[in-house]
Design an enzyme around this catalytic site. Structure first.
Site, PDB file in Angstrom:
ATOM      1  N   ASP A 131      47.927  49.183  42.506  1.00  0.00           N
ATOM      2  CA  ASP A 131      49.054  49.340  41.690  1.00  0.00           C
ATOM      3  C   ASP A 131      48.809  49.797  40.168  1.00  0.00           C
ATOM      4  O   ASP A 131      49.627  50.014  39.437  1.00  0.00           O
ATOM      5  CB  ASP A 131      49.720  47.839  41.452  1.00  0.00           C
ATOM      6  CG  ASP A 131      48.721  46.894  40.848  1.00  0.00           C
ATOM      7  OD1 ASP A 131      47.504  47.116  40.713  1.00  0.00           O
ATOM      8  OD2 ASP A 131      49.200  45.988  40.519  1.00  0.00           O
ATOM      9  N   SER A 132      47.561  50.216  39.974  1.00  0.00           N
ATOM     10  CA  SER A 132      47.302  51.340  38.842  1.00  0.00           C
ATOM     11  C   SER A 132      48.143  52.588  38.746  1.00  0.00           C
ATOM     12  O   SER A 132      47.919  53.221  38.191  1.00  0.00           O
ATOM     13  CB  SER A 132      45.844  51.533  38.966  1.00  0.00           C
ATOM     14  OG  SER A 132      45.244  52.024  40.159  1.00  0.00           O
TER      15      SER A 132
ATOM     16  N   ASP B 230      47.675  47.793  47.345  1.00  0.00           N
ATOM     17  CA  ASP B 230      48.117  46.387  46.565  1.00  0.00           C
ATOM     18  C   ASP B 230      49.215  45.589  46.954  1.00  0.00           C
ATOM     19  O   ASP B 230      50.410  46.594  46.920  1.00  0.00           O
ATOM     20  CB  ASP B 230      47.900  47.002  45.103  1.00  0.00           C
ATOM     21  CG  ASP B 230      46.518  46.549  44.474  1.00  0.00           C
ATOM     22  OD1 ASP B 230      45.594  45.795  45.100  1.00  0.00           O
ATOM     23  OD2 ASP B 230      46.261  47.231  43.612  1.00  0.00           O
TER      24      ASP B 230
ATOM     25  N   LYS C  20      45.476  44.341  49.585  1.00  0.00           N
ATOM     26  CA  LYS C  20      44.750  43.466  48.347  1.00  0.00           C
ATOM     27  C   LYS C  20      45.614  42.507  47.585  1.00  0.00           C
ATOM     28  O   LYS C  20      46.675  42.669  47.322  1.00  0.00           O
ATOM     29  CB  LYS C  20      43.864  44.553  47.628  1.00  0.00           C
ATOM     30  CG  LYS C  20      43.194  43.793  46.262  1.00  0.00           C
ATOM     31  CD  LYS C  20      42.185  44.912  45.808  1.00  0.00           C
ATOM     32  CE  LYS C  20      42.794  45.745  44.918  1.00  0.00           C
ATOM     33  NZ  LYS C  20      43.689  45.130  43.763  1.00  0.00           N
TER      34      LYS C  20
ATOM     35  N   GLU D  24      35.980  42.776  39.233  1.00  0.00           N
ATOM     36  CA  GLU D  24      36.394  43.781  38.209  1.00  0.00           C
ATOM     37  C   GLU D  24      35.983  42.979  36.871  1.00  0.00           C
ATOM     38  O   GLU D  24      36.228  42.036  36.299  1.00  0.00           O
ATOM     39  CB  GLU D  24      37.998  44.128  38.199  1.00  0.00           C
ATOM     40  CG  GLU D  24      38.407  44.911  37.220  1.00  0.00           C
ATOM     41  CD  GLU D  24      39.709  45.601  37.216  1.00  0.00           C
ATOM     42  OE1 GLU D  24      40.244  45.481  38.355  1.00  0.00           O
ATOM     43  OE2 GLU D  24      40.015  46.372  36.270  1.00  0.00           O
TER      44      GLU D  24
END
Ligand code: KIV
Length: 279
Positions: free
Chosen positions: A56-57, A95, A125, A191
């Site tokens: 979703d970046s 995502d 994810k 992360e």
């Protein structure tokens, strides 16, 4: 040389979660990149990438927004379809966007099913420690990649882009990792966590850990491709290595094109059709 990397003879046609697990079991580092379109997906797949994440970046990278919170299930579905269609060999993970799974397990399972149907991806994810939801989605037959440490969808609650799992938070992170594994996640992204705790978690878990800003001791690495290859906007985070400067290549090509159009040196004779040509 990778057992499942860019080796056509020994590599399976399509990477499954069991191949990703086998890579961990054999001590083979797992390579992952984000991708949001058919162009990059095809190139990275040809290069031998193991996992493509339709992150979703995309909110930042594709749509130029400030945070990932605005991404919708439909937007993820469109991008996911493009990547899954263009890259049949890597494991494609999509995502679950913010707002598509927080309300209830039913909502999360429904969203995961919708994304799998719409994209043809191999897994989804989701961010945070949500063992019940992971269990329910896995029960529905959908592989789940968990995501712990800094989770961008919670950037406001976490107080910005801050390293997680330090000091007293170390044990909490460790227990979260154990719980997502127990719930049935096939892998976990770590992360922005200290490399020591990422290493400890990687050694303790059976499932692979995929690090981003988590040091060198995780089972695999993932980067946002535009950061890594020099097409991102602004300053990349410290954990990113620039493997290329794609923006400069595009800038140079665009300048040459504009100049040749202005000078009427493009198109040339060979690039034009003529009335007298047979075909
Ligand atoms: O959305 C994304 O690109 C991600 C990676 C940073 C792991 O979640």
């Amino acid at each position: 040389m990778s057992v499942y990397g860019n080796n056509q003879q020994s590599s399976p046609k399509r990477l499954r979660i069991r191949h990703i697990q086998a890579m961990k079991d054999q001590g083979q580092p797992i390579s992952a990149l984000t991708s949001y379109d058919a162009l990059s997906a095809r190139i990275f797949a040809e290069a031998g990438i193991d996992i493509l994440l339709v992150g979703d970046s995309a909110a930042n990278v594709v749509f130029g927004r400030a945070s990932t919170l605005s991404m919708s299930l439909n937007e993820m579905a469109v991008l996911g379809r493009a990547v899954a269609d263009a890259a049949p060999r890597p494991l494609v993970v999509v995502d679950l966007p913010f707002g598509s799974y927080e309300v209830s397990c039913e909502q999360g399972v429904q969203s995961a099913i919708e994304l799998m149907k719409a994209t043809g991806a191999d897994a989804i994810k989701l961010e945070g420690e949500r063992p019940e939801l992971i269990r329910a989605i896995v029960q529905a037959g959908i592989p789940v990649m968990a995501h712990l440490g800094f989770t961008p969808q919670s950037e406001h609650a976490l107080g910005g882009f801050v390293v997680q799992g330090k000091g007293e938070a170390r044990e909490t992170l460790f227990q979260s990792a154990r719980r997502v594994e127990e719930a049935g996640a096939f892998a976990v992204v770590l992360e922005m966590v200290p490399q020591e705790i990422a290493g400890e978690i990687s050694a303790a878990l059976r499932i692979p850990t995929i690090g981003i800003g988590a040091g060198n001791a995780t089972d695999g690495q993932i980067l946002v491709w535009t950061d890594a290859f020099g097409l991102g906007q602004g300053r990349a985070p410290r954990f990113v290595r620039r493997f290329a400067d794609v923006a400069s290549v595009l800038d140079q090509a665009a300048r040459e094109y504009i100049q040749e159009v202005h000078a009427r040196t493009f198109p040339a004779e060979a690039e034009s059709f003529s009335d007298t040509e047979e075909r």
